[in-house]
Structures are given as structure tokens and as C-alpha cells.
Design a protein around this motif. Structure first.
Motif: not given
Length: 648
Positions: A459-479
Motif C-alpha cells: 500500500a506504500c505510495l512510493c513509485p519504484g520502491c526498492k524496499n520490496k525485494v522479497t515480494q518481487m519473486g525469484v529473479k534468477l534462472k534456477l534449476e
């Protein structure tokens, strides 16, 4: 006036005027002024004469007559390039209070103790360990460097660091570690370096300097001066290591062959290209060819998934040929053909193979599924088995959340920052909960382990927030892959930087008091109440010139026991195996949404992790005693040098 007619002056006419040097100098008579005196720049100065900048910083101007009978005074001097001191400082730089009622603008800087004034800091590394290290010490040095770099990066991002911006935290951290003795393998040598393994990856050149892999922080060729064969006094260089800047020409795409371009010739004093010379690093490679001396090769690569260049240690190479050819500028450049020594573990070759997999040519060997998440993750997770004929793990429902676990609290609507949340802004609800610091650096890397990381609410209003790292999901190509003796495991096609987020432990939250004994021994249960081997990951306040009393605790602080079962519902975290020497750690993370507090367990990289390296964490030991604890333990197959033999 001649040449002037009615107010018009003819400026084209040359006037007959003698130069001033032909005129006789006119000196004043003795009764009009004192005789001409040439005073030395540092004084003493005659009466009536005052020193001029930059010699005006003298604390005392002795009288000409007195100086003949008194010893010379020691004065504080500045160089020609030094500006005069400000009004509120003395000539030696000491600050003084401004006069009452005056207004003086000052820059506010974070108080930091200079290196020379921090005598209590000790690197903890002996002289023998600095000269020759081992694997444990190498990893310790790299961990301490990166912890300091992350802290300096955090200060750079912070609001109060505006007056002292650190543009390159890696250079600052590297020079600090170097001067404080946080380094090893200072003894320069050819061949392997103690504690280094082929395939190790680095994200900064200074890391290689601190562990003795490659000494120069800029130059591409490192060499050692040894006794030559022409006499006792004759010395000659021999190459120890080289760093390639990217993809060089090779022999028909063979990753084990490298054609390296010599150094120099790019710009001389006039900023013009010139011929390269057979000296320094170029001469060292030539001598390595003549003496059949192996050279360490570090490959510099640019990954699409990374924002900076990555370096991989590719082992020992032999210099096979050298020649001179015309470069693009038309000048002579040296070329050296290096061939990888046989019998070494694959490194760069595996990297190039991964790039082919990403393009789909050829397809991954042993591929069962290209995406076992069925599109739930934004980046597909491969399922691979090259060990046996098993077609995959038992069925489970893939999920990216922790179900049935919410802590009710007062309604919260998140922060109201118009832009991004600013570090140090205590008016921001999210920053205040993190103690005023931003928990992540600008590229999403966790700065320090802490009791709890508080992320911004959806619900935070800040655009492009960098404090939601774990909420953005996996960003690596895992196997997910089949291991030889530990069931299914997890690894990444991408290199992982220390502090990078990997994934959360998704599943079903369970009440600890209602757990059944069979569930406690479940391979897919994560229990935060277990005893975990402590380890140091955060930066050292003494190394960062900060007060040690403010050191942050690394122990997790959970509002209540959290147990998660991923047997029926879970994500890729359920496939991470145990290790007594893990490369991944868990960190509790919370965030608010719709008046509720969501709590989850997030995994981050302890150190830089090369591609195709199994991801592991410490499962911990159950808090039981006697025969019950013996029944619950399982035999460990991690193969670590420091293996405890069991876990669970």
C-alpha cells in the motif's frame, strides 16, 4: 595629436616608440625611501613588507635585525596548490569558533575515526597467514571486504552522506582492508594460489588483490621479477596472472584457447596511439613462453542479468605462441596464444555452455521440464536429471506465499513518501521500523543480517520502491536437479552476488504446539526454533571506523515460533539441501498489508556463488535432549571439510 583629424584617429599608422627595456631604471634617492631589498620567499621580511600568498601562512614574521641574532622559527607552510584556510580555521587547519553573531555555513559529515587514530583494530590475521592463506581464510577476507563495501554503499545512499559521497565503495573498502591487513597470499607466486578454487567468481577487481590472485587493481598483466640466466645481477619479469577484458579471439570457438592482446600503446603523452613495447607485462608473457611457466587466467565477462562485469578464475594456462600484428589504429600490438592446461575442473567452458542453454541451442542435457512452476514464477525453473531414470519429485502444489499465517495488528496504510523512501527519513514509517537505515543497497543486495527486515507495504505510495525485494519473486534462472546421494537439489544458471535475494520458503504455516513427531522429521519442514550454527556476516564497526557499541545483532527476532511445511504446498526452497558449510542463509522479513503483518523466511547468498553450484543452507538442530534428539538426527552427506556428521 598626429594622425588625428576631427576626432578620428588613424590606427593603421605605426608609432615610433622605444620598448621599455631601453629605458634607464629610476631608483629613489636615499632620503626618499629605504634601499631596494629582495626578501627570500620564506622570510625573514624587512619592516614594512608583508608576506604574500602562498607564503602568508607563517605564524610569525621576525624583524630583519632581530633575525640575525635569534634562531630561525619553525613555520607552518602550505604548497602552491593549497588554498588559503577559511575564516573559521587557523593556518594549520584547526577549527575556531566564529565571532558571536556571525553566520558560518558548515558541512555536516558523519564522524569517522581516521586510520591512524584507530589503534584498537586488529585484523586477526597473523604474518604467516597474510603471506600464505587457506580456503577458510580466503573466504573470510572476501566476506569481510564485501560486508564493508555493502556498508559503505549504504552510507552512500543515506541522506547524511551527501557531504562525503563515496563514488566507488569497492575501492574505498579495498584500500581500507589493504591498509588494515585484512588480506592474504601477499607472497607473489606463479601457479596455483592457496585457498583459491577454479571457478571462483568475483564482482570487483579489488577482491582478487586482497587474496593474492591478481595484484594490480587496474593492469591486466601481473608479473614477478626473478633472477635471469645472464648473471647474478640480471633480473627479468615472469608473468603470474592475466585478466581478460572480455571475449578475445580464440581457436574455432574453443573455450580453452585464449588469444590475449598485450598492454600499452593505447595512448602516449600526446594522447595518440603508438606501437606497443616489449617491456613490463608484455616482456613477462614473453619470458613465460620461453620458460614454459604457467599463467593464471581470469576471464572478465558481462552477464545480461548483472549490472557489472563479473570475473571468473579459469585456472592455469600455458603461453604457446607470441607474435606482432597491426592493430585497428595501424600500430603494432603484441599477441599471445594461451592454452588451458589439461586435467583442470571446468570453469569458463561451463559458462559458455550455459549461454547456449539460455538460447536453446543445444537444449539442456537431461531436461525433464523447462518450467516446473507452470508459469507461477516469472522466470522458469528447470527440472533436470542426468543421474538416473527418475522422472521427478513427488507431486506438490507450487506456491510463492506462506499460507494461513497472518498477524493481526492495527490498520496500516503504508508510507506516504511522494518519491522513493529516503534513508535517514524518520518521517517514513518503513525507514523508521528499520532503525533509520535502508536494509538493501541500490541494486537490491541485503546490507546486513538483522533480527527482522521490514519491507514496504504494497500500500506504500512510493513509485519504484526498492524496499520490496522479497515480494518481487525469484529473479534468477534456477534449476532443480538430481544429486548423487542427497535426492533433489537446487542450483542457479546465473552467478549470484553475496547478499542477493534467492527465494522465500513458501508453504503452509503450522502451529508449533500442534506439530506431530512425524512432521518434525519431515524433509520439507522449516523450523525457526531450531538451533543454528552462528556465523559472522555483517561488517566490522572497527573496520568501518564506527563505534563498536552500535554493532547490529545478527540473531533473528520473531514475534512467535514459525514452522513452515512445504510437503504438499511449496516452492523451489523445498529442494535446497542441508550443508554444514552453507552458501545461503535465512533472514526473517515482514511487511504490512490491509492491517495485517505478513512474516516470511527469505534466503540470501552468504558469498559469491558461481553458476551451477548447489545452493545449501544449515537445517539446524532440533531443541530436544537425550534419546529423542538422537532419533531425530539424520546423517549428513554434505561432504564439507567441517561436516558435523548429522543434522535435524
Amino acid at each position: 595629436m598626429e594622425g588625428s583629424f576631427g576626432g578620428y584617429t588613424d590606427k593603421t599608422r605605426v608609432l615610433d616608440i622605444k620598448p621599455l627595456r631601453t629605458l634607464k631604471p629610476v631608483f629613489p634617492s636615499g632620503n626618499q625611501a629605504p634601499p631596494f631589498v629582495c626578501a627570500p620567499p620564506f622570510g625573514p621580511f624587512p619592516p614594512g613588507c608583508t608576506p604574500f600568498y602562498p607564503f602568508s601562512s607563517s605564524q610569525h614574521t621576525p624583524d630583519l635585525n632581530q633575525s640575525q641574532h635569534q634562531p630561525s622559527l619553525v613555520t607552518t607552510l602550505r604548497t602552491f596548490r593549497s588554498p588559503p584556510p577559511p575564516d573559521n580555521t587557523t593556518s594549520n587547519g584547526d577549527a575556531v569558533e566564529p565571532p558571536e553573531g556571525s553566520t558560518v555555513k558548515r558541512k555536516i559529515q558523519r564522524k569517522r575515526t581516521p586510520i591512524a587514530q584507530n589503534p584498537n583494530f586488529s585484523s586477526g590475521i597473523s604474518a604467516a597467514e597474510k603471506e600464505n592463506g587457506d580456503r577458510k581464510l580466503v573466504m573470510s577476507v572476501l566476506t569481510r571486504f564485501d560486508a564493508l563495501r555493502r556498508r559503505l554503499s549504504q552510507l552512500e545512499d543515506a541522506k547524511e552522506s551527501v557531504t562525503g559521497i563515496i563514488k566507488r565503495p569497492d575501492l574505498k573498502a579495498g584500500s581500507t582492508c589493504m591498509s588494515r591487513g585484512v588480506r592474504t597470499n601477499t607472497k607473489k607466486r606463479t601457479g596455483p594460489v592457496p585457498g583459491l578454487e577454479i571457478g571462483d567468481v568475483f564482482f570487483f577487481r579489488f577482491e582478487m588483490c586482497l587474496i593474492g590472485l591478481h595484484s594490480p587493481s587496474m593492469a591486466g598483466i601481473d608479473y614477478l621479477v626473478v633472477k635471469g640466466g645472464g648473471g647474478e645481477a640480471e633480473e627479468e619479469p615472469i608473468a603470474t596472472s592475466i585478466v581478460s577484458s572480455g571475449y578475445y579471439d580464440n581457436d574455432e570457438g574453443n573455450p580453452d584457447v585464449l588469444v590475449y592482446t598485450g598492454q600499452g600503446g593505447n595512448a602516449d603523452k600526446d594522447k595518440q596511439s603508438s606501437d606497443q613495447k616489449l617491456e613490463r607485462g608484455n616482456l613477462a608473457l614473453e619470458k613465460s613462453l620461453q620458460k614454459n611457466s604457467p599463467v593464471r587466467v581470469i576471464r572478465g565477462l558481462k552477464e545480461a542479468s548483472q549490472s557489472a562485469k563479473i570475473y571468473i578464475y579459469d585456472g592455469l594456462y600455458d603461453v604457446k605462441e607470441s607474435w606482432v600484428e597491426k592493430g585497428k589504429s595501424g600500430h603494432n600490438t603484441f599477441k599471445y596464444k594461451l592454452v588451458r592446461a589439461p586435467g583442470q575442473a571446468p570453469a569458463f567452458a561451463s559458462w559458455t555452455e550455459i549461454q547456449k542453454w539460455k538460447k536453446g541451442l543445444p537444449s539442456r542435457e537431461g531436461m525433464i521440464l523447462t518450467d516446473l512452476t507452470s508459469g507461477v514464477e516469472s522466470i522458469g525453473v528447470s527440472l533436470v536429471n542426468v543421474v538416473d531414470a527418475e522422472n521427478g519429485p513427488a507431486y506438490f502444489t507450487y506456491s510463492t506465499t506462506v499460507t494461513s499465517f497472518k498477524l493481526t495488528q492495527q490498520p496500516s496504510y503504508g508510507c506516504e513518501c511522494g518519491g522513493a523512501c529516503k534513508p535517514g527519513n524518520l518521517n517514513c514509517h518503513c525507514i523508521r521500523k528499520n532503525g533509520g537505515d535502508f536494509p538493501y543497497s541500490g541494486n537490491g543486495v541485503l546490507v546486513s543480517r538483522r533480527g527482522m527486515v521490514h519491507e514496504c507495504s504494497p500500500a506504500c505510495l512510493c513509485p519504484g520502491c526498492k524496499n520490496k525485494v522479497t515480494q518481487m519473486g525469484v529473479k534468477l534462472k534456477l534449476e532443480v536437479f538430481k544429486t548423487v546421494n542427497r535426492g533433489w537439489g537446487l542450483r542457479s544458471w546465473d552467478p549470484i552476488r553475496a547478499g542477493s535475494f534467492i527465494c522465500i520458503y513458501a508453504g503452509e504455516a503450522i502451529d508449533k504446539s500442534q506439530m506431530q513427531p512425524a512432521m518434525a522429521n519431515d524433509d520439507y519442514t522449516f523450523d525457526t526454533t531450531r538451533v543454528y550454527t552462528p556465523f559472522k556476516w555483517n561488517y566490522e564497526p572497527g573496520l568501518a571506523d564506527e563505534d563498536g557499541s552500535e554493532e547490529m545483532s545478527e540473531e533473528p527476532e520473531l514475534p512467535l515460533p514459525l514452522v513452515i511445511s512445504a510437503k504438499n504446498v511449496g516452492n523451489v526452497a523445498r529442494f535446497m539441501n542441508h550443508s554444514c558449510s552453507p552458501n545461503v542463509f535465512w533472514q526473517p522479513v515482514s511487511y504490512e498489508n490491509n492491517g495485517q503483518l505478513f512474516l516470511q523466511v527469505a534466503f540470501f547468498a552468504i558469498s559469491h556463488i558461481p553458476p551451477m553450484t548447489e545452493l545449501t543452507y544449515d537445517y539446524g538442530v532440533t531443541r530436544t535432549s537425550g534419546a529423542q534428539s538422537l532419533c531425530g538426527k539424520k546423517k549428513c552427506f554434505c561432504g564439507s571439510e567441517f561436516c558435523r556428521g548429522s543434522f535435524g
